[in-house]
Design a protein around this motif. Structure first.
Motif, PDB file in Angstrom:
ATOM      1  N   ARG A   8      -4.481   0.248  -7.751  1.00  0.00           N
ATOM      2  CA  ARG A   8      -3.409   0.179  -8.085  1.00  0.00           C
ATOM      3  C   ARG A   8      -2.474   0.483  -6.939  1.00  0.00           C
ATOM      4  O   ARG A   8      -1.243   0.051  -6.732  1.00  0.00           O
ATOM      5  CB  ARG A   8      -3.144   1.396  -9.007  1.00  0.00           C
ATOM      6  CG  ARG A   8      -3.788   1.173 -10.322  1.00  0.00           C
ATOM      7  CD  ARG A   8      -3.920   2.419 -11.476  1.00  0.00           C
ATOM      8  NE  ARG A   8      -4.565   2.005 -12.727  1.00  0.00           N
ATOM      9  CZ  ARG A   8      -4.877   2.975 -13.438  1.00  0.00           C
ATOM     10  NH1 ARG A   8      -4.750   4.253 -13.171  1.00  0.00           N
ATOM     11  NH2 ARG A   8      -5.581   2.713 -14.571  1.00  0.00           N
ATOM     12  N   GLU A   9      -2.643   1.367  -5.882  1.00  0.00           N
ATOM     13  CA  GLU A   9      -1.775   1.859  -4.662  1.00  0.00           C
ATOM     14  C   GLU A   9      -1.742   0.658  -3.860  1.00  0.00           C
ATOM     15  O   GLU A   9      -0.695   0.804  -3.009  1.00  0.00           O
ATOM     16  CB  GLU A   9      -2.493   3.087  -4.457  1.00  0.00           C
ATOM     17  CG  GLU A   9      -2.439   4.149  -5.264  1.00  0.00           C
ATOM     18  CD  GLU A   9      -1.264   4.913  -5.781  1.00  0.00           C
ATOM     19  OE1 GLU A   9      -0.428   4.749  -5.127  1.00  0.00           O
ATOM     20  OE2 GLU A   9      -1.218   5.400  -6.824  1.00  0.00           O
ATOM     21  N   SER A  10      -2.656  -0.096  -3.616  1.00  0.00           N
ATOM     22  CA  SER A  10      -2.654  -0.923  -2.521  1.00  0.00           C
ATOM     23  C   SER A  10      -2.242  -2.388  -2.804  1.00  0.00           C
ATOM     24  O   SER A  10      -1.752  -3.156  -1.978  1.00  0.00           O
ATOM     25  CB  SER A  10      -4.003  -1.307  -1.830  1.00  0.00           C
ATOM     26  OG  SER A  10      -4.596  -1.865  -3.013  1.00  0.00           O
ATOM     27  N   LEU A  11      -1.871  -2.859  -4.085  1.00  0.00           N
ATOM     28  CA  LEU A  11      -1.427  -4.189  -4.544  1.00  0.00           C
ATOM     29  C   LEU A  11       0.001  -4.139  -4.534  1.00  0.00           C
ATOM     30  O   LEU A  11       0.648  -3.387  -5.361  1.00  0.00           O
ATOM     31  CB  LEU A  11      -2.282  -4.480  -5.635  1.00  0.00           C
ATOM     32  CG  LEU A  11      -3.656  -4.733  -5.264  1.00  0.00           C
ATOM     33  CD1 LEU A  11      -4.446  -5.414  -6.672  1.00  0.00           C
ATOM     34  CD2 LEU A  11      -3.926  -5.687  -4.195  1.00  0.00           C
ATOM     35  N   PRO A  12       0.909  -4.915  -3.980  1.00  0.00           N
ATOM     36  CA  PRO A  12       2.188  -5.268  -4.281  1.00  0.00           C
ATOM     37  C   PRO A  12       2.591  -6.044  -5.426  1.00  0.00           C
ATOM     38  O   PRO A  12       3.359  -6.802  -5.460  1.00  0.00           O
ATOM     39  CB  PRO A  12       2.557  -6.048  -2.829  1.00  0.00           C
ATOM     40  CG  PRO A  12       1.522  -6.830  -2.552  1.00  0.00           C
ATOM     41  CD  PRO A  12       0.237  -5.951  -2.947  1.00  0.00           C
ATOM     42  N   SER A  58      -1.322 -15.933  -4.246  1.00  0.00           N
ATOM     43  CA  SER A  58      -2.275 -16.402  -2.959  1.00  0.00           C
ATOM     44  C   SER A  58      -3.573 -15.654  -3.325  1.00  0.00           C
ATOM     45  O   SER A  58      -4.438 -15.812  -2.646  1.00  0.00           O
ATOM     46  CB  SER A  58      -1.767 -15.972  -1.799  1.00  0.00           C
ATOM     47  OG  SER A  58      -1.407 -14.480  -1.632  1.00  0.00           O
ATOM     48  N   LEU A  59      -3.428 -14.501  -4.096  1.00  0.00           N
ATOM     49  CA  LEU A  59      -4.760 -13.816  -4.369  1.00  0.00           C
ATOM     50  C   LEU A  59      -5.496 -14.265  -5.613  1.00  0.00           C
ATOM     51  O   LEU A  59      -6.664 -13.766  -6.178  1.00  0.00           O
ATOM     52  CB  LEU A  59      -4.148 -12.342  -4.694  1.00  0.00           C
ATOM     53  CG  LEU A  59      -3.918 -11.569  -3.500  1.00  0.00           C
ATOM     54  CD1 LEU A  59      -3.356 -10.204  -4.077  1.00  0.00           C
ATOM     55  CD2 LEU A  59      -4.965 -11.553  -2.224  1.00  0.00           C
ATOM     56  N   SER A  81      -9.565 -16.443   4.730  1.00  0.00           N
ATOM     57  CA  SER A  81      -9.516 -17.930   5.455  1.00  0.00           C
ATOM     58  C   SER A  81      -8.559 -18.599   4.982  1.00  0.00           C
ATOM     59  O   SER A  81      -7.623 -19.346   5.711  1.00  0.00           O
ATOM     60  CB  SER A  81     -10.618 -18.445   5.250  1.00  0.00           C
ATOM     61  OG  SER A  81     -10.760 -19.611   6.164  1.00  0.00           O
ATOM     62  N   SER A  82      -8.273 -18.945   3.462  1.00  0.00           N
ATOM     63  CA  SER A  82      -7.228 -19.459   3.251  1.00  0.00           C
ATOM     64  C   SER A  82      -5.724 -18.796   3.383  1.00  0.00           C
ATOM     65  O   SER A  82      -4.984 -19.538   4.041  1.00  0.00           O
ATOM     66  CB  SER A  82      -7.137 -19.522   1.446  1.00  0.00           C
ATOM     67  OG  SER A  82      -8.431 -20.066   1.286  1.00  0.00           O
ATOM     68  N   ASP A  83      -5.413 -17.658   3.579  1.00  0.00           N
ATOM     69  CA  ASP A  83      -4.155 -17.042   4.048  1.00  0.00           C
ATOM     70  C   ASP A  83      -3.943 -17.271   5.274  1.00  0.00           C
ATOM     71  O   ASP A  83      -3.067 -17.580   5.921  1.00  0.00           O
ATOM     72  CB  ASP A  83      -4.205 -15.684   3.739  1.00  0.00           C
ATOM     73  CG  ASP A  83      -4.156 -15.285   2.383  1.00  0.00           C
ATOM     74  OD1 ASP A  83      -3.703 -15.915   1.450  1.00  0.00           O
ATOM     75  OD2 ASP A  83      -4.799 -14.256   1.790  1.00  0.00           O
ATOM     76  N   ALA A 690      -2.540  -7.809   1.908  1.00  0.00           N
ATOM     77  CA  ALA A 690      -3.183  -7.486   0.651  1.00  0.00           C
ATOM     78  C   ALA A 690      -4.737  -7.722   0.535  1.00  0.00           C
ATOM     79  O   ALA A 690      -5.645  -7.094   0.118  1.00  0.00           O
ATOM     80  CB  ALA A 690      -2.539  -8.170  -0.351  1.00  0.00           C
ATOM     81  N   SER A 691      -5.031  -9.121   1.078  1.00  0.00           N
ATOM     82  CA  SER A 691      -6.434  -9.625   0.861  1.00  0.00           C
ATOM     83  C   SER A 691      -7.240  -8.825   2.126  1.00  0.00           C
ATOM     84  O   SER A 691      -8.156  -8.259   1.936  1.00  0.00           O
ATOM     85  CB  SER A 691      -6.423 -11.126   1.699  1.00  0.00           C
ATOM     86  OG  SER A 691      -5.843 -11.846   0.800  1.00  0.00           O
ATOM     87  N   MET A 692      -6.567  -8.358   3.244  1.00  0.00           N
ATOM     88  CA  MET A 692      -7.603  -7.557   4.177  1.00  0.00           C
ATOM     89  C   MET A 692      -7.705  -6.200   3.491  1.00  0.00           C
ATOM     90  O   MET A 692      -8.800  -5.554   3.701  1.00  0.00           O
ATOM     91  CB  MET A 692      -6.651  -7.285   5.240  1.00  0.00           C
ATOM     92  CG  MET A 692      -6.568  -8.830   6.108  1.00  0.00           C
ATOM     93  SD  MET A 692      -5.620  -8.824   7.615  1.00  0.00           S
ATOM     94  CE  MET A 692      -6.598  -7.674   8.628  1.00  0.00           C
ATOM     95  N   ARG A 693      -6.566  -5.602   2.807  1.00  0.00           N
ATOM     96  CA  ARG A 693      -6.915  -4.229   2.185  1.00  0.00           C
ATOM     97  C   ARG A 693      -7.913  -4.446   1.055  1.00  0.00           C
ATOM     98  O   ARG A 693      -8.786  -3.404   1.032  1.00  0.00           O
ATOM     99  CB  ARG A 693      -5.582  -3.611   1.732  1.00  0.00           C
ATOM    100  CG  ARG A 693      -4.522  -3.386   2.643  1.00  0.00           C
ATOM    101  CD  ARG A 693      -3.364  -2.606   2.109  1.00  0.00           C
ATOM    102  NE  ARG A 693      -2.469  -2.266   2.906  1.00  0.00           N
ATOM    103  CZ  ARG A 693      -1.269  -1.560   2.605  1.00  0.00           C
ATOM    104  NH1 ARG A 693      -0.966  -1.143   1.512  1.00  0.00           N
ATOM    105  NH2 ARG A 693      -0.632  -1.368   3.561  1.00  0.00           N
TER     106      ARG A 693
END
Length: 707
Positions: A8-12, A58-59, A81-83, A690-693
């Motif tokens: 919850r805290e990390s996704l925008p 993108s996610l 990788s896609s990002d 976001a992907s990296m988090r």
């Protein structure tokens, strides 16, 4: 519902209420508005997904199921990788300004872009062609302008020179003005642009005109360059010396030569050049038809050979080639039915005039008026409708004070005749007008007279190129000024060696043949001492001969008549001429009564200079009209260049406008919208973060996270 609460805290992500769920076909259970959750994998409504920001898209998909750590890690690495690839693509678009960098980016747009690029390249090449041709046009206009000015100056000098009372010094000054005009035209005729002759033929880097003593020889060609500067027919980039100066003028176009059919006569050369089309014909002897395929025939001999090998209803055919026809009959010479028809789509039998539908006409079937045209490969023995001509004596070309005897004893074809003339050393160029079967002679040397005559035989007459014959009209003599005759009295008197006078009144005579007939039929010229008259056997002119007597033959012109001079029997400025002994006869050998002028502006100017110096008012007056013709020719050539130049500018402007339009279309297809790229890049960067988090947090998860 499976909820990954630790994300919850990390996704925008946006916060969705249960009203949002119910509006988009989600679960009916309530969800706290303050507790955002990831439920993306269970929603399929397209309208709902469109509300998600691109960073969320993108996610997708983020698996919320219980999966192995390896599979989860693989999926997240793929997402990362896609990002990274998407961000790199947007960086490429920012750095290049292009949306389509390779075919795979947008195949449809790339295909349209390739077509536009080809059209732009072609248009730019057309503009470069136009710029290059524009230089030719400008230089040609300058050269033609100098020619116009020189001819106008010479025209003014001719008007001054025709005055009756002029001192020698003034006459010399006027002639000097004409000489300056000659030099100006000579220099303009040799003008060059980019190491190429402007008037002397394209791709010719040598001087088109050169001096040989006091005479000028043309060594250029008639090649015309063409280039494409717009859609349609390629444009000419130069005018020739023949079009602008009258150089390389045709001095003689011979009489038509008539050839007969030969086994090697090509089908394309028959029917006066219209040709005969090979095809398929059907032949019958009254029963079944035999189909004969002659589509591969190249000569009339091929047709004759194939037909001669046939047996129709057990009877062989006999095919014979005549002078101007083909004869088809039965070999046994007997009558019978012989039907000849064209198959569907064929015109061979019709073209050969041997069509005989249903065998209506009895054999032999004769196809006549096949009229083979004369080409360079036509044999000498086939001329004169197959009778052949005797060229063994050769011909003579008189060029000014030079005489060239051309040996034709070994020639076999018309091509050999042309080669012999062109290699004779005479400044003429011989060619063949195959459409009409005529030998054409063009002059290369200005300031001289030409004469084409015999060398003791009849070769020139047989080739149709004897320049002065019995058919020459008296109005053509004196360079088109005709004869001056006395009113109702004798114009020319021939005194025989025995003292008998033959008075000739030429009133009513129209041709040289008429004059010869008057001499032959004169009442006082019917005995054994008569004067024989004919055309010279050597060169041209009229020849008089008689048995020797107390005095030589004498020819005199009476009162105001100039008939003897214009007929070539009396020298210019004299009133009488005397014969000389030649073997056992006394002979007067006249000169050519119809000399041929080289023609063209330079020839006119050189003759004008000589006429002014000699005070020949009649010649000056005649040359004035020729100067007008030369000026009209040069002005016409300059006008054509002006029209070409105007059209060139119009086509260039149209092409440049078209290029601008195509470049605009190309930009719409492949160029990137920088504002959109920057906005997408910002969102991609957020998604990548976001992907990296997610990767960082999932790599720390234990079994307790799933309990």
């Amino acid at each position: 519902m499976v909820v990954c609460s630790h994300f919850r805290e990390s996704l925008p992500f946006e916060t969705f209420t249960d009203a949002d769920y119910s509006d988009h076909g989600g679960f009916s259970g309530a969800a706290p508005a303050t507790d955002p959750i990831i439920t993306l994998s269970v929603f399929s409504s397209e309208s709902f997904r469109r509300r998600l920001p691109s960073s969320v898209m993108s996610l997708l998909p983020v698996s919320a199921n219980r999966t192995s750590s390896a599979l989860t890690t693989q999926r997240l690495l793929y997402q990362l990788s896609s990002d990274q690839l998407a961000i790199q693509k947007q960086y490429d678009q920012l750095s290049s300004g292009r949306r389509v960098l390779r075919l795979s980016d947008d195949p449809a747009a790339a295909n349209r872009a390739l077509g536009l690029n080809r059209s732009i390249d072609r248009g730019e090449q057309l503009v470069r062609n136009a710029n290059s041709v524009s230089g030719f046009y400008d230089s040609s206009d300058d050269a033609l302008s100098r020619i116009d000015n020189a001819l106008i100056q010479a025209r003014g000098a001719a008007v001054e020179g025709v005055e009756t009372v002029i001192s020698d010094d003034v006459r010399t000054a006027i002639a000097t003005t004409v000489r300056e005009a000659i030099q100006s035209v000579f220099a303009a005729g040799n003008a060059m642009f980019r190491d190429q002759q402007l008037l002397g033929g394209i791709l010719n880097s040598d001087a088109a005109f050169q001096y040989d003593g006091n005479e000028i020889v043309y060594g250029g060609n008639s090649a015309v360059g063409r280039t494409e500067v717009g859609l349609g027919t390629p444009s000419s980039i130069n005018v020739t010396a023949a079009e602008s100066l009258g150089a390389y003028s045709m001095i003689l176009e011979g009489d038509p030569l008539n050839a007969s059919l030969d086994h090697a006569t090509r089908l394309v050369d028959m029917r006066g050049g219209k040709g005969v089309t090979p095809g398929v014909i059907r032949i019958s002897g009254g029963a079944e038809y035999t189909t004969v395929d002659l589509r591969t025939a190249g000569t009339i001999g091929d047709v004759a050979d194939v037909l001669s090998s046939l047996e129709i209803s057990g009877r062989k055919l006999d095919v014979t080639l005549l002078d101007d026809s083909i004869r088809v009959a039965y070999a046994d010479g007997l009558a019978g039915t012989l039907a000849i028809e064209d198959s569907a789509g064929s015109t061979l039998a019709h073209d050969l005039s041997i069509e005989n539908p249903g065998g209506f006409s009895a054999p032999p079937i004769i196809g006549d008026k096949l009229m083979p045209r004369v080409t360079t490969s036509t044999k000498i023995e086939d001329l004169d409708y197959g009778a052949g001509v005797d060229l063994s004596s050769g011909i003579t070309i008189q060029q000014g004070q030079q005489t060239f005897n051309i040996d034709l004893s070994d020639v076999e074809t018309m091509g050999d005749v042309l080669i012999a003339i062109n290699r004779s050393g005479a400044d003429v160029h011989a060619s063949l007008n195959e459409a009409e079967g005529r030998v054409q002679l063009r002059s290369l040397r200005s300031g001289v007279d030409y004469s084409i005559g015999e060398n003791g035989g009849s070769a020139a007459r047989s080739l149709g190129i004897r320049s002065a014959t019995e058919t020459t009209r008296l109005s053509e003599l004196g360079r088109g000024r005709g004869l001056v005759l006395n009113n109702d009295s004798v114009d020319l008197t021939i005194t025989r060696p025995d003292g008998t006078e033959l008075g000739l009144d030429l009133e009513g005579a129209e041709t040289i043949e008429d004059v010869l007939t008057l001499i032959r039929n004169h009442p006082q010229n019917q005995d054994t001492s008569r004067v024989l008259v004919s055309l010279n056997q050597m060169g041209n002119g009229i020849e008089l001969q008689a048995p020797p007597g107390a005095a030589p033959i004498r020819v005199s012109q009476n009162q105001f008549s100039n008939a003897g001079t214009r007929l070539g029997l009396i020298a210019e400025g004299e009133s009488e001429a005397f014969g000389v002994m030649d073997g056992s006869v006394n002979k007067v050998a006249g000169v050519d009564y119809l000399p041929l002028e080289a023609g063209g502006a330079l020839d006119t100017l050189m003759r004008l200079e000589a006429a002014i110096l000699s005070g020949n008012e009649g010649e000056i007056g005649r040359l004035q009209s020729r100067l007008d013709e030369d000026l009209d020719r040069a002005s016409g050539a300059r006008s054509r260049v002006g029209i070409w130049s105007r059209n060139l500018l119009d086509m260039k402007a149209a092409t440049e406008t078209e290029i601008v339009q195509m470049k605009s279309q190309l930009s719409n297809e492949v160029d990137a919208d920088l504002a959109t790229v920057i906005s997408d890049l910002s969102q991609r960067q957020i998604a990548m973060e976001a992907s990296m988090r997610i990767i960082g947090q999932t790599s720390q998860m234990t079994l307790l996270n799933f309990l």
